[in-house]
Design a protein around this motif. Structure first.
Motif, short mmCIF file in Angstrom:
data_model
loop_
_atom_site.label_atom_id
_atom_site.label_comp_id
_atom_site.label_asym_id
_atom_site.label_seq_id
_atom_site.Cartn_x
_atom_site.Cartn_y
_atom_site.Cartn_z
N UNK A 227 6.79 1.76 5.60
CA UNK A 227 6.66 2.28 4.29
C UNK A 227 5.28 2.61 3.90
N UNK A 228 5.31 3.49 2.63
CA UNK A 228 4.02 3.78 2.32
C UNK A 228 3.50 3.59 0.95
N UNK A 229 2.42 3.06 0.72
CA UNK A 229 2.13 2.79 -0.78
C UNK A 229 0.91 3.90 -1.06
N UNK A 230 1.41 4.71 -2.53
CA UNK A 230 0.60 5.63 -2.88
C UNK A 230 -0.46 5.08 -4.03
N UNK A 231 -1.64 5.42 -3.86
CA UNK A 231 -2.78 4.94 -4.70
C UNK A 231 -3.71 6.03 -5.29
N UNK A 258 4.17 2.40 -5.24
CA UNK A 258 2.97 3.07 -6.00
C UNK A 258 1.84 1.56 -6.19
N UNK A 259 0.64 1.83 -6.11
CA UNK A 259 -0.38 0.82 -6.04
C UNK A 259 -1.56 1.04 -6.64
N UNK A 260 -2.01 0.22 -7.55
CA UNK A 260 -3.42 0.43 -8.15
C UNK A 260 -4.58 0.51 -7.48
#
Ligand SMILES: [Zn+2]
Length: 372
Positions: A227-231, A258-260
């Motif tokens: 998985x991937x988290x976009x910031x 999504x991440x901050x």
């Protein structure tokens, strides 16, 4: 509607209920460093501001910094997050008190910190946390910081640890072009390709940032089910330069959250801003107004959510009601209530699980200790 074990009635009339947000990447207690060194270049900012401040961290400071972060999360409709930070047991205590959900990891690096001597010691701490895990709202994962702060042996040991305890393995990857070029010069491979080569990619691997990816690396992510988290806000603020190939990843079937990132590089923990700015970044970058639409961003921001947040339907930013999801993503509005695991955490704008004013006072004192 009824909620929780107390059986107390909660009146949702006149309110828009939506799945509470899941923040895919945080360093929660970095609220303590919000605004410090703003505007510096990434490496200067880390070397001159963040790393010296982190040398002064204590368990008490992390607890107080975490509490402030949790206030912000509750007030902006977030019920769970994937965190990476030092003294993370203190963050666990804060999350338990606030009533939210979190998966927490110790950032494993090859250099010493106030938290541990070296990578071996960090791995030992991570295993201690995994052994202490009980079923509930707060869990742990394994979080080697990145390729550039760990040697290969440590990365492989981290992978083994995550597999042994069946937990997430999360790490920063391909955030900056320099990181990618350095990795290629050193190993002959791009970062995700390198990780695949040493067996780091798997279904439990969460790749944070992934702003610079080749098509071959996207194929490797798909093949391994990672998985991937976009910031997007952090990437833009720190001028990482690359723009995550969001639609290529989604079209290939990759789970993208999504991440901050930390409040020191964002500078908020507000997932509503993240949705809006993430959408604008993709539209602007691709010259395509249909890219990253409101529903795409909303899905990414609420992955796996089983909790609920509420905004008044007559909030000026929710009017008119042509498209409530669009209003939520692009206009915002004040979150008034939050229900987590069937329990009311905030009701009518009042946090019920702890004394917010006291937590803010404690935080202000704590933040001063970092700049002594
Ligand atoms: Zn980060």
């Amino acid at each position: 509607m009824r909620h929780g074990d107390s059986g107390e009635e909660f009146d949702a009339a006149g309110k828009f209920a939506f799945p509470a947000f899941n923040n895919g990447h945080t360093h929660l207690a970095m609220t303590l460093m919000r605004g410090a060194g703003d505007g510096e270049k990434l490496q200067d900012w880390l070397d001159n501001t963040i790393f010296p401040m982190e040398q002064r961290l204590t368990p008490d400071l992390v607890y107080k910094g975490s509490m402030l972060g949790l206030i912000e999360m509750i007030r902006t409709g977030t019920s769970r997050f994937l965190d990476m930070y030092y003294f993370v047991e203190e963050t666990a205590k804060a999350v338990e008190k606030a009533g939210l959900r979190a998966t927490l990891g110790t950032p494993i690096t090859s250099f010493g910190t106030p938290y541990y001597k070296d990578a071996k010691d960090a791995l030992r701490i991570a295993e201690r946390q995994l052994k202490s895990m009980r079923a509930g709202r707060v869990g742990y994962c394994v979080s080697p910081h990145s390729i550039y702060l760990n040697d290969e042996e440590t990365l492989i040991k981290a992978r083994e640890l995550a597999d042994k305890y069946h937990v997430w393995l999360s790490l920063h990857v391909s955030e900056t072009r320099k990181e990618c070029v350095d990795c290629h010069e050193r190993t002959g491979k791009w970062p995700v390709e390198y990780l695949d080569g040493i067996g780091l990619l798997g279904e439990n691997t969460v790749l944070i940032h992934a702003a610079w990816l080749t098509k071959m690396e996207i194929r490797l992510i798909v093949e391994n089910g990672s998985s991937v988290i976009h910031c997007p806000v952090s990437n833009m603020k720190l001028a990482s330069g690359g723009v995550m190939p969001l639609h290529e990843l989604l079209d290939a079937g990759v789970t993208v959250g999504l991440g901050t990132d930390g409040a020191s590089s964002n500078n908020s923990l507000d997932m509503r801003e993240e949705m809006k700015i993430g959408s604008l970044l993709q539209k602007s970058h691709r010259w395509d107004a249909t890219a990253a639409n409101a529903r795409t961003m909303f899905r990414m921001a609420t992955l796996g959510s089983t909790d609920f947040a509420f905004i008044r339907l007559d909030d000026v930013r929710m009017l008119p009601h042509h498209d409530l999801i669009s209003n939520l993503v692009y206009s915002g509005g004040a979150v008034t209530d939050l229900i987590v695991d069937g329990r009311l955490i905030m009701k009518g704008g009042e946090i019920l699980t702890f004394d917010e004013e006291q937590a803010k006072k404690d935080f202000e004192e704590a933040s001063l200790e970092l700049i002594k």
